[in-house]
Write an enzyme that holds these catalytic residues in place. Structure first.
Site, PDB file in Angstrom:
ATOM      1  N   ALA A   8       0.817  -1.215   0.000  1.00 29.87           N
ATOM      2  CA  ALA A   8       0.000   0.000   0.000  1.00 29.87           C
ATOM      3  C   ALA A   8       0.850   1.264   0.000  1.00 29.87           C
ATOM      4  O   ALA A   8       0.365   2.339   0.333  1.00 29.87           O
ATOM      5  CB  ALA A   8      -0.940   0.001   1.206  1.00 29.87           C
ATOM      6  N   GLY A  12       1.889   1.055  -4.929  1.00 28.74           N
ATOM      7  CA  GLY A  12       0.677   0.249  -4.804  1.00 28.74           C
ATOM      8  C   GLY A  12      -0.580   1.094  -4.770  1.00 28.74           C
ATOM      9  O   GLY A  12      -1.584   0.772  -5.427  1.00 28.74           O
ATOM     10  N   ASP A  32      -1.379  -4.848   2.924  1.00 29.33           N
ATOM     11  CA  ASP A  32      -0.089  -4.388   3.421  1.00 29.33           C
ATOM     12  C   ASP A  32       0.160  -5.014   4.787  1.00 29.33           C
ATOM     13  O   ASP A  32      -0.774  -5.415   5.485  1.00 29.33           O
ATOM     14  CB  ASP A  32      -0.066  -2.851   3.529  1.00 29.33           C
ATOM     15  CG  ASP A  32       1.351  -2.282   3.511  1.00 29.33           C
ATOM     16  OD1 ASP A  32       1.825  -1.923   2.424  1.00 29.33           O
ATOM     17  OD2 ASP A  32       1.981  -2.227   4.589  1.00 29.33           O
ATOM     18  N   ARG A  82      13.909   1.695  -4.035  1.00 29.13           N
ATOM     19  CA  ARG A  82      15.272   2.211  -4.198  1.00 29.13           C
ATOM     20  C   ARG A  82      15.470   3.517  -3.455  1.00 29.13           C
ATOM     21  O   ARG A  82      14.572   4.343  -3.375  1.00 29.13           O
ATOM     22  CB  ARG A  82      15.572   2.445  -5.685  1.00 29.13           C
ATOM     23  CG  ARG A  82      15.945   1.218  -6.435  1.00 29.13           C
ATOM     24  CD  ARG A  82      16.855   1.546  -7.605  1.00 29.13           C
ATOM     25  NE  ARG A  82      16.182   2.244  -8.690  1.00 29.13           N
ATOM     26  CZ  ARG A  82      16.805   2.672  -9.775  1.00 29.13           C
ATOM     27  NH1 ARG A  82      18.111   2.496  -9.911  1.00 29.13           N
ATOM     28  NH2 ARG A  82      16.143   3.280 -10.736  1.00 29.13           N
ATOM     29  N   ARG A  88      18.754  -1.275  -8.813  1.00 28.39           N
ATOM     30  CA  ARG A  88      17.635  -2.195  -8.586  1.00 28.39           C
ATOM     31  C   ARG A  88      18.150  -3.555  -8.116  1.00 28.39           C
ATOM     32  O   ARG A  88      17.514  -4.236  -7.322  1.00 28.39           O
ATOM     33  CB  ARG A  88      16.811  -2.344  -9.872  1.00 28.39           C
ATOM     34  CG  ARG A  88      16.089  -1.069 -10.298  1.00 28.39           C
ATOM     35  CD  ARG A  88      15.316  -1.281 -11.594  1.00 28.39           C
ATOM     36  NE  ARG A  88      14.564  -0.092 -12.007  1.00 28.39           N
ATOM     37  CZ  ARG A  88      15.024   0.850 -12.790  1.00 28.39           C
ATOM     38  NH1 ARG A  88      16.268   0.770 -13.250  1.00 28.39           N
ATOM     39  NH2 ARG A  88      14.281   1.881 -13.141  1.00 28.39           N
ATOM     40  N   ASN A  95      14.049  -8.379  -1.154  1.00 23.88           N
ATOM     41  CA  ASN A  95      12.818  -8.472  -1.918  1.00 23.88           C
ATOM     42  C   ASN A  95      12.508  -9.878  -2.416  1.00 23.88           C
ATOM     43  O   ASN A  95      11.339 -10.224  -2.596  1.00 23.88           O
ATOM     44  CB  ASN A  95      12.846  -7.483  -3.078  1.00 23.88           C
ATOM     45  CG  ASN A  95      12.661  -6.049  -2.609  1.00 23.88           C
ATOM     46  OD1 ASN A  95      12.440  -5.808  -1.423  1.00 23.88           O
ATOM     47  ND2 ASN A  95      12.757  -5.092  -3.519  1.00 23.88           N
ATOM     48  N   VAL A 118       5.954  -6.078  -9.933  1.00 25.46           N
ATOM     49  CA  VAL A 118       6.501  -4.727 -10.012  1.00 25.46           C
ATOM     50  C   VAL A 118       7.779  -4.610  -9.176  1.00 25.46           C
ATOM     51  O   VAL A 118       8.669  -3.814  -9.485  1.00 25.46           O
ATOM     52  CB  VAL A 118       5.458  -3.689  -9.543  1.00 25.46           C
ATOM     53  CG1 VAL A 118       5.998  -2.263  -9.659  1.00 25.46           C
ATOM     54  CG2 VAL A 118       4.162  -3.827 -10.336  1.00 25.46           C
ATOM     55  N   ASN A 120      11.352  -4.746  -7.463  1.00 22.80           N
ATOM     56  CA  ASN A 120      12.684  -4.776  -8.076  1.00 22.80           C
ATOM     57  C   ASN A 120      13.650  -5.704  -7.335  1.00 22.80           C
ATOM     58  O   ASN A 120      13.475  -5.928  -6.140  1.00 22.80           O
ATOM     59  CB  ASN A 120      13.270  -3.358  -8.099  1.00 22.80           C
ATOM     60  CG  ASN A 120      12.749  -2.547  -9.268  1.00 22.80           C
ATOM     61  OD1 ASN A 120      12.686  -3.029 -10.392  1.00 22.80           O
ATOM     62  ND2 ASN A 120      12.365  -1.313  -9.005  1.00 22.80           N
ATOM     63  N   ARG A 151       8.410   6.299 -20.428  1.00 19.59           N
ATOM     64  CA  ARG A 151       9.478   7.278 -20.201  1.00 19.59           C
ATOM     65  C   ARG A 151      10.198   7.622 -21.507  1.00 19.59           C
ATOM     66  O   ARG A 151      10.602   8.770 -21.729  1.00 19.59           O
ATOM     67  CB  ARG A 151      10.453   6.731 -19.155  1.00 19.59           C
ATOM     68  CG  ARG A 151       9.851   6.723 -17.758  1.00 19.59           C
ATOM     69  CD  ARG A 151      10.722   6.023 -16.728  1.00 19.59           C
ATOM     70  NE  ARG A 151      10.182   6.239 -15.381  1.00 19.59           N
ATOM     71  CZ  ARG A 151      10.540   5.529 -14.312  1.00 19.59           C
ATOM     72  NH1 ARG A 151      11.428   4.550 -14.433  1.00 19.59           N
ATOM     73  NH2 ARG A 151      10.012   5.791 -13.138  1.00 19.59           N
TER      74      ARG A 151
END
Length: 308
Positions: A8, A12, A32, A82, A88, A95, A118, A120, A151
């Site tokens: 969250a 998220g 969460d 990060r 990453r 993670n 999502v 990393n 991007r």
């Protein structure tokens, strides 16, 4: 259509917000580990429903995976973000454990779900989900390429002095500062190659600015970006929910495509109700193939740090 977003935090919450605002999902569940955090984010977002004109029900839960049962799509954003100066890849130890636990808990309650990763390092986390869950490859998708391409288009529009709706382009390869492969050769402004409008030197600058897009924002914000990642996820979820068959560059398990095997990396895919409907094996130049292979070598090296 029920969608679960695990984590969250800023990313998220942005995922949940954009999915709700697009009004294609009946329910979004935010989960969460921090007591009351997801519930608060869900309540805050629900109080925007009458203002933003959506009917999606948003609920929050503190680590209760039973609330996620029968989710059609699950998005994993959990993990540490990060900080300035971090790559990453440096996030892998912490993670990996989080993503492994989260994916197992989600599948326990939603065995037919499609998972979007999502967290990393995204390509390696996507590979970890493949190796530890046994889900078919079409139902495990890494988000990075959709964000990197957004991007890229932002930088292209900036260089062209054009509206972004005029611009199209794609980034393949690993979701890392060194691994991205912006396909400048194929980028267009309203179907005209961008090389007709700007110099090779300016295009090269666009490419380099794209590759450090995440690091640039981390330096400015002091943490990872969240609006564009959330929007990228919502676009992918919508393509799945509405079975649009839209092409996104996504991290997917390759088994010979593009000459690569046993890794997840960003390539163009068609997204629909089954998740990844097909991989689009576009023709690359020799230079683009070489850059993709270099990127794949980097991803494989990071994968080797996993304790599988």
């Amino acid at each position: 259509m029920k969608v679960t977003v695990v984590g969250a935090g800023a990313v998220g919450a942005s995922c949940a917000e954009y999915i709700a605002i697009k009004n294609f999902a009946s329910e979004v569940v935010i989960l969460d580990i921090k007591e009351g955090f997801a519930e608060g984010k869900a309540m805050d977002l629900m109080q925007t429903a009458s203002l933003n004109g959506f009917d999606t029900k948003i609920t929050g839960s503190t680590n209760d995976y039973t609330k996620t049962a029968n989710s059609d799509v699950c998005v994993i954003t959990s993990g540490i973000p990060r900080k300035p100066g971090m790559t990453r890849e440096e996030l892998i130890g912490i993670n990996a454990g989080i993503v492994k636990m989260v994916s197992a808990s989600l599948i326990e309650h939603s065995p037919n779900t499609i998972i979007i990763v999502v967290s990393n390092p995204m390509d390696t986390m996507t590979y970890l989900v493949h190796k530890t869950t046994g889900l078919p490859k079409n139902r495990i998708i890494g988000m990075g390429g959709a964000l990197d391409s957004a991007r890229f288009k932002y930088r292209l529009a900036e260089a062209l002095g054009a509206p972004i709706s005029d611009v199209d382009g794609m980034v393949i390869g690993g979701h890392s500062d060194k691994g991205m492969v912006p396909l400048t050769r194929l980028a267009t402004r309203n179907s005209v190659p961008v090389s007709e409008f700007i110099s090779e030197e300016r295009l090269e600058q666009v490419k380099q600015d794209t590759k450090v897009g995440g690091a640039t924002l981390t330096g400015l914000l002091g943490t990872s970006a969240w609006y564009a990642p959330g929007a990228a996820v919502s676009g992918m979820v919508q393509a799945i929910a509405c079975d649009t068959k839209k092409i996104f560059p996504c991290s997917t398990l390759l088994e010979g495509e593009f000459g690569l095997n046993d890794l997840c990396i960003g390539v163009p895919v068609v997204l629909g109700k089954n998740g990844i409907e097909s991989i689009v094996e576009i023709n690359l130049s020799e230079a683009e193939k070489s850059h993709l292979e270099e990127s794949a070598a980097g991803v494989s090296k990071t994968n080797g740090l996993l304790e599988l």
